[in-house]
Design a protein around this motif. Structure first.
Motif, PDB file in Angstrom:
ATOM      1  N   LEU A  43      12.734  12.625 -18.612  1.00 36.35           N
ATOM      2  CA  LEU A  43      12.363  11.249 -18.971  1.00 36.35           C
ATOM      3  C   LEU A  43      10.957  10.914 -18.481  1.00 36.35           C
ATOM      4  O   LEU A  43      10.374   9.916 -18.900  1.00 36.35           O
ATOM      5  CB  LEU A  43      13.366  10.244 -18.393  1.00 36.35           C
ATOM      6  N   GLY A  44      10.437  11.738 -17.583  1.00 37.28           N
ATOM      7  CA  GLY A  44       9.111  11.504 -17.005  1.00 37.28           C
ATOM      8  C   GLY A  44       9.250  11.107 -15.553  1.00 37.28           C
ATOM      9  O   GLY A  44       9.908  10.112 -15.248  1.00 37.28           O
ATOM     10  N   MET A  45       8.664  11.891 -14.684  1.00 28.73           N
ATOM     11  CA  MET A  45       8.774  11.629 -13.248  1.00 28.73           C
ATOM     12  C   MET A  45       7.611  10.748 -12.792  1.00 28.73           C
ATOM     13  O   MET A  45       6.467  10.958 -13.187  1.00 28.73           O
ATOM     14  CB  MET A  45       8.794  12.940 -12.473  1.00 28.73           C
ATOM     15  N   HIS A  46       7.937   9.773 -11.960  1.00 35.43           N
ATOM     16  CA  HIS A  46       6.942   8.843 -11.410  1.00 35.43           C
ATOM     17  C   HIS A  46       7.107   8.800  -9.897  1.00 35.43           C
ATOM     18  O   HIS A  46       8.225   8.872  -9.389  1.00 35.43           O
ATOM     19  CB  HIS A  46       7.135   7.450 -12.001  1.00 35.43           C
ATOM     20  N   PRO A  98      12.514   9.175 -12.565  1.00 36.05           N
ATOM     21  CA  PRO A  98      12.157   8.468 -13.801  1.00 36.05           C
ATOM     22  C   PRO A  98      12.178   6.960 -13.584  1.00 36.05           C
ATOM     23  O   PRO A  98      12.902   6.450 -12.723  1.00 36.05           O
ATOM     24  CB  PRO A  98      13.243   8.899 -14.784  1.00 36.05           C
ATOM     25  N   ASP A 118      12.844   3.701 -18.585  1.00 38.63           N
ATOM     26  CA  ASP A 118      12.893   4.882 -19.448  1.00 38.63           C
ATOM     27  C   ASP A 118      14.334   5.358 -19.639  1.00 38.63           C
ATOM     28  O   ASP A 118      14.703   5.812 -20.721  1.00 38.63           O
ATOM     29  CB  ASP A 118      12.014   5.999 -18.890  1.00 38.63           C
ATOM     30  N   ILE A 126      12.289   2.887  -9.898  1.00 37.89           N
ATOM     31  CA  ILE A 126      12.582   4.275 -10.254  1.00 37.89           C
ATOM     32  C   ILE A 126      13.988   4.647  -9.835  1.00 37.89           C
ATOM     33  O   ILE A 126      14.580   4.031  -8.952  1.00 37.89           O
ATOM     34  CB  ILE A 126      11.563   5.279  -9.661  1.00 37.89           C
TER      35      ILE A 126
END
Length: 168
Positions: free
Chosen positions: A59-62, A80, A84, A119
């Motif tokens: 999902l996209g790491m932040h 994530p 998202d 997150i």
């Protein structure tokens, strides 16, 4: 002329399949660490969305570097964005019932995840978080970036050892 009509016919024939695929998620290949249920339109196991670590990472790491009321000093948490995840499951509700492994449940408004960079932390300081250290998932608000979030309301919504989320 015939070829273009055939192409158009096939396109219209396949469009419903594309829509069907868009409403399903891939199957987890590793250990399931999160189950999402309720008012969602994208599923992969019956009427739920099951996620393993790899699916959450996709999902996209932040990163959020922050102090928390439960840890010493500043830590870097990675995972994530909550919004998202909501998009991935096609969430259609206004409230999340976030449940921990010990059955603790907190009500988290969907608007929190839409308005803040909350997150679903799965790593702390570059390491996967074990259950004994807030894992497998920690709903984490960016406390240092927005000090207004550092109050009892948002601390209560910062659930760790998350196992499931129900969208209502």
């Amino acid at each position: 002329m015939f070829t273009s009509r055939l192409s158009l016919f096939l396109l219209f024939l396949l469009l419903p399949l594309r829509t069907l695929w868009a409403d399903t998620l891939p199957m987890p290949e590793g250990q399931v660490i999160l189950k999402v249920s309720g008012a969602i339109s994208h599923t992969n196991v019956a009427d739920e969305a099951h996620f393993d670590y790899t699916m959450l990472a996709a999902l996209g790491m932040h990163d959020v570097e922050t102090h928390t009321p439960w840890t010493e000093g500043e830590s870097r948490f990675t995972g994530p964005l909550g919004r998202d995840l909501l998009d991935a499951v096609g969430a259609q509700g206004n409230l999340l019932k976030v449940k921990a492994l010990n059955e603790f449940v907190a009500d988290v408004p969907v608007e929190d995840l839409r308005n803040h960079d909350v997150i679903l932390a799965v790593e702390k300081d570059g390491e996967r978080m074990p259950v004994r250290d807030f894992g497998p998932i920690f709903v984490l608000y960016p406390f240092d970036q927005n000090p207004k979030l550092l109050n009892e309301t948002y601390r209560f919504r910062s659930v760790w050892q998350v196992k499931s989320i129900r969208v209502e």
